[in-house]
Design an enzyme around this catalytic site. Structure first.
Site, PDB file in Angstrom:
ATOM      1  N   CYS A 136       0.761  -1.039   0.480  1.00  0.00           N
ATOM      2  CA  CYS A 136      -0.036  -0.049  -0.206  1.00  0.00           C
ATOM      3  C   CYS A 136       0.728   1.170  -0.080  1.00  0.00           C
ATOM      4  CB  CYS A 136      -0.852   0.009   1.145  1.00  0.00           C
ATOM      5  SG  CYS A 136      -0.124  -0.426   2.683  1.00  0.00           S
ATOM      6  N   HIS A 161      -1.853   1.108   7.685  1.00  0.00           N
ATOM      7  CA  HIS A 161      -2.368   1.989   5.681  1.00  0.00           C
ATOM      8  C   HIS A 161      -2.062   2.355   5.475  1.00  0.00           C
ATOM      9  CE1 HIS A 161      -4.095  -0.244   2.480  1.00  0.00           C
ATOM     10  NE2 HIS A 161      -5.331   1.484   3.034  1.00  0.00           N
TER      11      HIS A 161
END
Length: 911
Positions: free
Chosen positions: A116, A361
């Site tokens: 990510c 994330h």
């Protein structure tokens, strides 16, 4: 009060009535040998009414077709009647779901595990229109020489013109040789990527492409050190250093303006940090600061969210609220006043979700340069946020917007009209107020990790894209080069074909399901036969259920309900259904067979069943009377016993239910009392207990055993009451018994000779006695052996003592390998300390001699030890004999001495 449920009770009652009726008919058939149509109708349950709405398909009614399909709104887990959504899911993933919503919607990037961080950075770079144009303008031969640059161009081309909603980033990630399972820092990834792209693009002959990274992202600073005595700057102050992002502190600061002020603040050097001035030729106080010389078109701020903790040598994330403006005026931050406006617009916010520094994330909120719309890029998922970087009307705790009337915050300017060492005059302040506007829109976030600002320029119109034939037309001035255009066109064509193929496959499957369901309902609706006189056909219930459940119907198969005479036997009456002529005609297309009509019931099998039922009644009555005799035998109430049977077998036989015929468990009444030589096993043998039963009971047992296993005569050997026990087995058992008695006597004697060792009690030690060392593991095995009962044969005898003692000595030097155990003073005596955990155990001289006699030891081979007392402050000294191999580091023994000042030490003895 609810009505009590009696359905199951009534059903059992009706079942008993049916069984009684069937038995009476079969007895009549057995006696008369005649079978009437009424008998057949009742035995095959033809006269039962057509079932109306029972929950399950009953076996005792061939006219019941209920439960073969679910109710109108019902479904099943598999087969024809499962939910349509499950049937569609079984077709595989729908590629149409991956279609990009519109030409205005950006595409996402697949997350390969922990990528990510890379996806967020790549989206920020792609959404920069100038950078995208630069990548697209690189020559094909340069791309061929640099795989990373080539994969980046292909990735951008797919993001630019692909019809798919998200793009596979695997080729680019693999080319970079990144580990998909390890998350990295997005800032470090961007720095390394810029360095790699600069080297690759340097080979390009296109000026716009060759320096695109430097032109967009590179600025310059200088580190200025000024002498407080002469006022001159150091020589290094004139040197300019490139930067691609400004790393700003967040801890203790609330806004971007405060962080910039902190970044450009002046540091005073004095004391031990004094600066050596070459002009003054001495160490003097000085000031040091960072000066912004030039600014790039894309200004990247790296927010230092991670704080290093020295105590734990780990990083902790700073989650305080941090505010930043939608527009940023940087003209006043330069070291020299600029006559050109330097107004920057917020273009991207990189966000790190999570509280840990090494996990979490990354997502990116990026502004479209053409439409002004903000988009959230979360790997494959892309969401429109409207004209607000955190969504229209957002009021969450971690992202919000507010208005500020102040154009220039008070923290930016000092009382003397300077800001971080940069001069600000009133004209500049007025210009800032007029250029920026009367209001600055502020945004706040607790997770913002990187901020990107683009230098304001003339707005472009909305971007639209059309794909026609082999060309890609874009109305915002960006078009794909021919080598990429052909590739994207082919990819889009393949994707469109896959979507069309899936649609056709889905339509065919749903049409087939609908057609099959209508067929099943239609056939089952006309399947029942309402009268006995009507013609009908027999069908296997199992096949009918498969036909009604399966999406693809099987070939008709009635072989499972056919007897050896080619008819329907009575035993299959619960496995068949009566079908009307119309329903059977519709089954003709499934081929198969055989066909069984109304009169195809087997009379031969019916007569055999009648005979079997009568015989079963006779056997049941006979077995019941034999069971009463067997119970008397077990209660010792029977005195006319003539034959032996196994007691355990007889007990199990009595417990079994009364059966209609012998079963396999009825075999072997004398198997456990028959020895390998074929004679009667001695009763003292294990499992050889026996009882005498009367002759008629034995004959019943023998008959059943031969019926069940006619080829196995060993299980029903006959042993009359005068049978003698096998002499060979008796002698063997006597020898075993003698050996066991001898072993018991030996164990008892050893327990008496070593009473304290057998019970695990500690032995008091004295300095005047001689002791021996024994492995604790061997002693534990010996203790388990001599204390185990004769039933527990799992405890093996311990090893020969000489071999065990030799393992304690070094083969090369014949020295002791294990450290002697420690000794503690307790309750006026010395004992071995930690006797349960030490590898060696101290035993007395008498115990050692007894062990040598009992377990094959040599007295001279023993490892003796003496207890020598010394001052508590002195170290123990080895007395020789068997010293430790490779002298241990510390031979001093700990002791818990509550009343004495002397400490015992175990030493190896020379004897």
């Amino acid at each position: 009060m609810s009505r009590p449920t009696t359905r199951s009770k009534n059903k059992r009652h009706r079942q008993l009535e049916n069984d009684d009726t069937t038995t009476e008919i079969l007895r009549k058939i057995h006696l008369t040998g005649e079978i009437t149509d009424d008998d057949v109708n009742q035995l095959y349950m033809i006269t039962k009414p057509v079932c109306q709405g029972c929950r399950v398909n009953t076996k005792d009614n061939p006219n019941c077709f209920c439960g073969l399909i679910p109710p109108p709104n019902g479904s099943r887990k598999a087969g024809l009647w499962q939910k349509m959504s499950d049937i569609i899911q079984a077709l595989g993933p729908d590629p149409c779901k991956d279609l990009r919503a519109s030409a205005y919607s950006p595409a996402g990037l697949t997350n390969l595990g922990a990528t990510c961080y890379a996806n967020s950075i790549l989206q920020c770079l792609y959404m920069n229109k100038s950078f995208r144009q630069g990548v697209f303008s690189v020559e094909p031969d340069v791309l061929n020489r640099h795989p990373v640059l080539d994969q980046l161009a292909r990735l951008f081309a797919q993001l630019h013109a692909s019809k798919m909603a998200f793009i596979d980033s695997a080729p680019f990630i693999k080319t970079l040789e990144l580990d998909n399972g390890v998350q990295q820092d997005s800032h470090e990834f961007l720095t390394l990527l810029f360095s790699l792209l600069e080297r690759c693009l340097s080979d390009s002959q296109v000026s716009k492409a060759r320096t695109i990274v430097q032109d967009l992202f590179r600025g310059s600073v200088s580190h200025v050190t000024t002498c407080s005595r002469c006022g001159k700057d150091s020589e290094a102050s004139s040197k300019m250093e490139d930067f691609y992002e400004l790393e700003l502190n967040v801890k203790g600061l609330k806004t971007l303006e405060e962080s910039l002020t902190d970044y450009l603040s002046v540091e005073e050097l004095h004391g031990d940090n004094q600066y050596f001035c070459e002009s003054c030729n001495i160490r003097v106080d000085a000031s040091r600061s960072i000066k912004l010389r030039t600014l790039p078109d894309v200004l990247n701020f790296q927010l230092k969210r991670y704080d290093f903790l020295q105590k734990t040598t780990s990083k902790k994330k700073i989650t305080s609220v941090f505010s930043f403006p939608g527009k940023l005026d940087m003209r006043g931050r330069l070291s020299k006043p600029s006559q050109v406006e330097l107004i920057y617009d917020l273009s991207a916010v990189l966000i790190h979700k999570g509280t840990a520094a090494n996990s979490g994330h990354y997502i990116a909120h990026i502004k479209d340069e053409n439409t002004g719309q903000w988009w959230e890029f979360d790997d494959e998922h892309v969401s429109n946020l409207g004209h607000h970087p955190f969504g229209e009307g957002s009021s969450t705790s971690n992202s919000k917007s507010n208005r500020s009337d102040a154009v220039v915050h008070s923290s930016c300017t000092g009382g003397d009209g300077t800001a971080n060492g940069n001069h600000l005059d009133p004209i500049q302040l007025q210009h800032e107020e007029s250029s920026v506007g009367s209001h600055i829109e502020m945004f706040s976030s607790t997770d913002a990790y990187m901020l990107m600002y683009n230098l304001s320029s003339k707005k472009n119109g909305a971007s639209t894209m059309e794909i026609e034939g082999d060309a890609v037309f874009l109305h915002d001035g960006i078009s794909l080069p021919s080598h990429l255009c052909e590739e994207i066109t082919n990819l889009n064509s393949s994707y469109v074909d896959a979507c069309e193929q899936y649609k056709l496959k889905k339509k065919r499957e749903l049409d087939h399901i609908t057609e099959r369901r209508q067929e099943v309902r239609s056939v089952l609706s006309e399947a029942p036969v309402h009268s006995v006189e009507e013609p009908f056909y027999w069908i296997s219930t199992d096949w009918l259920r498969q036909w009604a459940d399966n999406i693809s119907p099987p070939v008709l198969d009635n072989t499972s309900i056919q007897c050896s005479h080619g008819k329907i036997p009575l035993s299959k009456a619960g496995s068949v259904k009566r079908l009307s002529t119309g329903a059977w005609t519709k089954f003709s297309k499934y081929n198969g067979g055989p066909t069984f009509a109304k009169g195809d019931h087997c009379l031969d099998c019916l007569i055999d069943v009648a005979h079997t039922v009568v015989c079963a009644d006779s056997y049941r009555d006979r077995r019941k009377s034999m069971k009463e005799i067997a119970e008397d035998v077990l209660l010792a109430k029977c005195e006319d016993g003539a034959y032996y049977v196994s007691k355990a077998w007889l007990q199990q036989w009595v417990k079994r239910k009364n059966l209609d015929a012998p079963c396999e468990a009825d075999a072997g009444p004398t198997m456990s009392i028959r020895c390998p030589h074929g004679h009667l096993m001695p009763e003292q043998a294990a499992g050889a207990k026996r009882l005498l039963v009367p002759e008629k009971l034995w004959l019943f047992f023998y008959e059943d055993a031969i019926t069940v296993k006619p080829d196995d005569s060993s299980g029903c050997s006959t042993f009359p009451s005068d049978s003698e026990e096998c002499p060979e087995c008796s002698n063997t058992l006597s020898e075993v018994a003698c050996l066991e008695d001898s072993r018991k006597e030996m164990k008892l004697k050893q327990r008496q000779n070593h009473e304290k060792l057998a019970t695990g009690k500690s032995i008091p030690l004295s300095s005047n006695c001689k002791y021996y060392l024994l492995p604790s593991s061997w002693l534990s095995k010996w203790r388990s052996y001599v204390t185990a009962s004769s039933k527990h044969t799992s405890f093996m005898e311990p090893e020969i003592l000489d071999g065990v003692i030799n393992l304690l000595k070094c083969e090369k030097h014949s020295r002791l390998l294990e450290r002697p155990p420690k000794v503690a003073y307790k309750r006026g005596s010395f004992f071995q300390k930690g006797s349960t955990t030490d590898r060696l155990t101290i035993i007395t001289e008498n115990d050692w001699k007894c062990f040598c006699e009992e377990w094959g030891g040599t007295e001279e081979n023993g490892i003796s030890a003496i207890i020598e007392l010394c001052s508590s402050n002195d170290l123990a000294e080895c007395c020789g004999g068997l010293p430790m191999c490779e002298q241990p580091l510390d031979l001093q023994n700990e002791v818990n001495n509550e009343n004495e000042s002397r400490q015992p030490v175990i030493r190896t003895c020379p004897e």
